[in-house]
Every structure is written in structure tokens, then in C-alpha cells.
Design an enzyme around this catalytic site. Structure first.
Site, short mmCIF file in Angstrom:
data_model
loop_
_atom_site.label_atom_id
_atom_site.label_comp_id
_atom_site.label_asym_id
_atom_site.label_seq_id
_atom_site.Cartn_x
_atom_site.Cartn_y
_atom_site.Cartn_z
CE LYS A 1 -3.91 1.85 2.71
NZ LYS A 1 -4.74 1.58 3.91
CB SER B 1 -7.76 3.53 2.90
OG SER B 1 -7.02 2.87 3.92
CB SER C 1 -8.31 0.43 5.59
OG SER C 1 -8.98 1.64 5.80
#
Length: 571
Positions: free
Chosen positions: A132, A207, A231
Site C-alpha cells: 500500500k 483505503s 481498510s
């Protein structure tokens, strides 16, 4: 900076990203109205038969075994996944940093070490891993969805990246996030919107949505995301993946960039995302075995426990008792989620385990407490970062054109938290105190199930939706009630895929007495044809610092589901 200045910076950075892709890896993309693009990697002609074999191997244990015996080289495995990741990027816009030369040089170096010494560097030797866009890699930008962070190059690796290198891994791409990180979807002004490869009209969640879309397309064998309110779990549920949300400070976060830095009542945690539970276990064990507390002072000094993995506190795993949360009393799940829970209950009972109903406890209070802590600065953190470039703070994830209509005028969370304001230190302390009291109350409620299980123990884990619905149209992911429970209570939690939406089986339920206006809007959102073919996942909730046991119990549930589906001929 003027409006045109920040937009120009975004356009230049997006162009630089495009130029980082080898031209020979650019494919002829299907038209935008082709919603499901899952078959494109196999059909586009870019990947050879061997590269498809490599990237279609979802069991990471198999990949590592072939890497460690030199049946596959790290160079060819990294190249194969890189090609497929670039295909995924062209179809879903899931990537941020693309550093082909750096990653392939690393893979060649690992191949040479194995060839000359006969030894692997570490447990993840040769394995490409996606990250990420929070995990700093020396020499690369870490933009994290903010225009002002374009051009910020890391002068050192985050602790996780250090450990991955020591374990022999090959970090090879970084993946897209929403501006501020605090959305359950993935869109920012720099890199744009990430879409779901099962249906590009729908969100992959957030996210960690870039990871979700990439992994769904098999563009990476193993990815790393983060979770402060869902997330990791929301994208995993929307994209048909496995994940683990570990407890606070079990895995090393130091050196990763973040939003709301300094907020330490509810810690953001990192965890693996993958197409197999083997990858989740291998990653977690490898990181813990590296003794990360020697690099990150916050990490709990707790070695990997094989006894806990063998479920020593859960009857040795012989007859587990699960509580099913059919409904959390805030929003009722859509029909496919209910069917997935029925399937899981029947599968577990067929495997000799027990399942009882879980009674939700103070759920709305827990959610309000968590969300109020997140909003304690009145949004100043977001405004400061946006003001550095002049970009506006994103207020909605809905597209400007062709947005899906919704009956929800205002998400319940805004109603609960009220108007944002800066809370005093004393006010924040009261929220912390309330959170401790809620954790104790919830623990007591869990322990009281001892009277209902018949195993001599309280329930071993809770099974519930991770989200009330499958992947939804962009801008409409408002439900984090099921996930935030675990962040507030610090429960170790996994997500596992169960089935896919079937428009014939998953007919709309009759209207129920709605808990609130959001529950009603979510009910009205359901359309079996819109969601047809989307993955449906559930979460398994264990107690604090139970990573090993939660992994083991998820493996048991996964195996039970496979056996049940094979016997009943269900998908």
C-alpha cells in the site's frame, strides 16, 4: 498554489507514472462498458503460458517451494507478476509507484545468491510483494494521495520494508489509496479512482483498495495494507480475498506514513492481503519471527506461538463453537451476506463444530466512541495537508458523472458524531476512558457465552459480515459498523471469501422495521442484478493478540466451506 497549479502537478505525476511502464507491456484495453475484466490477463496476449501458470498459482507455499528449489527463478516470477500488475493497472488504476528496474535487479541478486551459495536469504526468498502507498521505500516518493506530497522522496525504508528485504522478498509495486486514507473507497486527485475488476462500476473498497483490485486480478501473490476502521477487510470482502487485521502493535508500523499521526487510542495496523490463507500465515509468521520489536519500539515482544496456532486455548480445534452475528442492530446485511452466513453455519456444523447466535452488545456506542476519537481534531489534519498544495479536501467519493443514485442524504456517522470541533485534552481523555469501559463490558459479554456453548469455553470466535453489502457503486460505501467494532475493541480479525452474488438465489428480502435512515437507504440500494457475480466475504473475529488462533480458525472455516460446497455443488 492556484487551482491550475495543483492540477498541473497531478497531471505531470500521472504522466510520469505512465512513462514508468515498459511500452511493450501496454495492452489493447477493452471498452469502458465492459464491466468485468477478470479474464483480460489471460486473453490479452501479454503473458506467456508459463507466466499465466505462475500468476495463477494462488497458494503462496507452492510459489515459495518452487522459488526455493530454483524450479522458478525470482526474476521470472517477479517479471510475470509485474506484467500482470501492469495489466491490472491499465484496467483498474490500482498502482502508484512502478519501479521495474529496481525490483528486477533485486530478483536477479536473489537468484545469484541461491545459485552460488545454495541457500535462500529468508522465508520469503524471491517472492514479489506489493505494498500500500504508505510504506516508505528509500529513493521513492511516498505520496499517499496528497498533491503536496508529490516529490517527497524517502531517505530510508520503513521498518516493514527493511524486514521484507531481510526475509528475501522483492517489493515491486505500491498501490493506490484515497486522499486522507479515511475512506472505505479509493480515489485521490493525484492518481485518480481505482475500480473493482469484477465490475468496474463498483468500488474495490478502501483505503487499501489498490491492493484489493491488484490482488483480485492476481497481479501480486501477496500484498500489504493497513486498517484503522476496516481498510484491510472492506477491500478483501469486496474483492474476494483473505486478510488479517492483527491487534494493535503486533506487526511493525514504524516509518510508514499515515493520516491522523499522533492519534494513538485506536492504532492503525498493517496486515497481509492475498488469494490464499497460506499467504496470510506465511507473511505473519515471517514478520513475527524476524523479532520486529528490535526495530520498532511499539511492537509487542511476543514470539510466534505454535501452541496458539494449534488452538491450545480453543479445545485443540476439535469442536469449536462460533457465534454468528446475523445482524448488528445498526444496519441489516443484504441477502447475499445472509446466504453466506447460512452457508458458513451449515458448513461448520457439517464439520462437527457448533454455531450459536451472537447477541450484539452496545454496538452503536462503540462505533460512536471510535468515530468521535477519529474526528477529535475537527478535521485539521486533513485541512493542513490539503492547504499545502491548495487542493480541495475531497467530500464525496461519488463520480462527477453517472453517479449512482442513493436514498442516503447523510450517513449516520455524521449524525452520531455531530459537527466537528477541536476537543480539549480532557474531552479526549473521557473518550479514552469510555473506550476502556466499553472494552471491559464487551469482554464480559463475550465471556458470558460460556453458559450457552456447551464446550466448557466461551465462543471461540464471532462470524459476521465485514460490510453489510457486496461491492457497491462508487461513492456509496457508507457502512463500517461491522469492521470498526474490531478496531475499537482491538479484536484480531480475518476476512475470508464465501461465495458470489447470484441474482437467482439472492432475491431482495421483504422490508423490515428499519433501525435508522441509513439502514433504510442500504436496504433500498440492493439490486441483485447490479451485484450479480460479485464476491461475498465474511469476517472471523477473535480476541486481542490472537493472531495465531484466528489464522488457524479461519483455515478451519475455509476448509469446512470447501468441503461443504463440493458436497452440495455450490459455488
Amino acid at each position: 498554489m492556484t487551482d491550475s497549479d495543483w492540477k498541473q502537478k497531478c497531471a505531470q505525476r500521472k504522466q510520469a507514472q505512465l512513462e514508468s511502464i515498459p511500452k511493450e507491456w501496454i495492452i489493447q484495453c477493452p471498452p469502458d462498458n465492459q464491466l468485468n475484466v477478470m479474464a483480460v490477463p489471460a486473453e490479452c496476449g501479454l503473458l506467456s503460458a508459463r507466466e499465466l501458470e505462475i500468476t495463477n498459482t494462488v497458494d503462496v507455499e507452492v510459489i515459495l517451494r518452487k522459488l526455493h528449489t530454483a524450479k522458478w527463478s525470482s526474476f521470472e516470477v517477479t517479471t510475470a507478476f509485474y506484467k500482470r500488475a501492469i495489466v491490472a493497472q491499465q484496467l483498474t488504476n490500482c498502482l502508484t509507484e512502478i519501479f521495474v528496474e529496481k525490483a528486477l535487479a533485486r530478483s536477479k541478486e536473489l537468484d545469484e545468491i541461491l545459485k552460488t551459495t545454495g541457500r535462500i536469504v529468508g522465508p520469503l526468498h524471491g517472492l514479489p510483494i506489493s505494498l500500500k502507498d504508505q510504506f516508505a521505500i528509500k529513493g521513492l516518493e511516498t505520496i499517499m494521495g496528497y498533491v503536496a506530497w508529490i516529490g517527497r522522496y524517502a531517505d530510508s525504508d520503513s521498518v516493514l520494508v527493511e524486514i521484507l528485504y531481510e526475509c528475501g522478498a522483492v517489493p515491486f509495486v505500491r498501490t493506490n489509496v484515497p486522499q486522507t486514507l479515511m475512506w472505505g473507497e479509493t480515489y485521490n486527485h493525484v492518481f485518480g479512482r481505482t475500480v473493482n475488476p469484477f465490475n468496474r462500476y463498483l468500488t474495490p473498497g478502501g483505503s487499501s483498495g489498490g491492493e484489493g483490485a491488484l490482488l483480485a486480478m492476481r497481479g501480486s501473490p501477496l500484498g500489504v495494507g493497513t486498517d484503522i476502521g476496516g481498510s484491510l477487510r472492506i477491500p478483501s470482502a469486496f474483492c474476494g480475498l483473505y486478510t488479517l487485521r492483527p491487534s494493535y502493535e503486533r506487526l511493525p508500523y514504524y516509518g510508514a506514513v499515515n493520516a491522523l499521526e499522533g492519534q494513538e487510542s485506536i492504532s492503525s495496523v498493517l496486515g497481509p492481503m492475498a488469494n490464499s490463507m497460506s499467504a496470510v500465515k506465511l507473511f505473519t509468521k515471517a514478520i513475527i519471527d524476524s523479532q520486529p520489536w528490535n526495530k520498532d519500539p511499539l511492537v509487542v515482544r511476543k514470539e510466534w506461538s505454535e501452541k496458539e496456532y494449534q488452538l491450545q486455548f480453543h479445545g485443540g480445534g476439535q469442536q469449536l463453537c462460533f457465534g454468528i452475528m446475523w445482524d448488528n442492530g445498526v444496519v441489516k446485511p443484504h441477502p447475499p451476506l445472509h446466504r453466506a452466513m447460512v452457508m458458513t453455519k451449515e458448513a461448520l456444523e457439517a464439520a462437527g463444530h457448533k454455531v450459536i447466535d451472537w447477541e450484539p452488545h452496545r454496538h452503536l456506542e462503540i462505533y460512536k466512541n471510535s468515530e468521535t476519537i477519529f474526528a477529535a481534531d475537527g478535521g485539521e489534519d486533513y485541512r493542513i495537508q490539503c492547504a499545502l498544495s491548495g487542493e480541495p479536501l475531497i467530500q464525496t467519493m461519488s463520480p462527477q458523472e453517472n453517479a449512482h443514485e442513493s436514498a442516503l442524504d447523510e450517513p449516520l456517522v455524521k449524525t452520531l458524531v455531530g459537527e466537528p470541533h477541536h476537543r480539549s485534552a480532557y474531552e479526549l481523555w473521557q473518550l479514552h476512558k469510555e473506550k476502556r469501559d466499553l472494552r471491559k463490558s464487551h469482554l464480559d459479554h463475550w465471556q458470558a457465552t460460556l453458559n450457552r456453548t456447551g464446550t466448557g469455553r466461551p465462543i471461540d470466535a464471532i462470524i459476521s459480515p465485514a460490510v453489510a453489502y457486496p461491492a457497491v457503486p462508487h461513492g456509496l460505501n457508507t457502512d463500517s459498523f461491522y469492521t470498526t467494532l474490531c478496531n475499537g475493541m482491538d479484536y484480531t480479525t480475518s476476512v475470508f471469501p464465501v461465495t458470489f452474488v447470484d441474482s437467482e438465489l439472492d432475491k431482495p428480502h421483504s422490508p423490515h422495521e428499519f433501525y435508522n435512515h441509513e439502514d433504510e437507504a442500504i436496504y433500498q440500494l440492493y439490486d441483485s442484478k447490479l451485484f450479480d457475480g460479485c464476491p461475498v466475504g465474511l469476517q472471523l473475529i477473535g480476541q486481542t493478540q490472537e493472531e495465531e488462533a484466528v489464522i488457524a480458525m479461519t483455515e478451519i472455516v475455509d476448509e469446512a466451506l470447501r468441503a461443504f460446497k463440493a458436497k452440495t455443488n455450490q459455488r
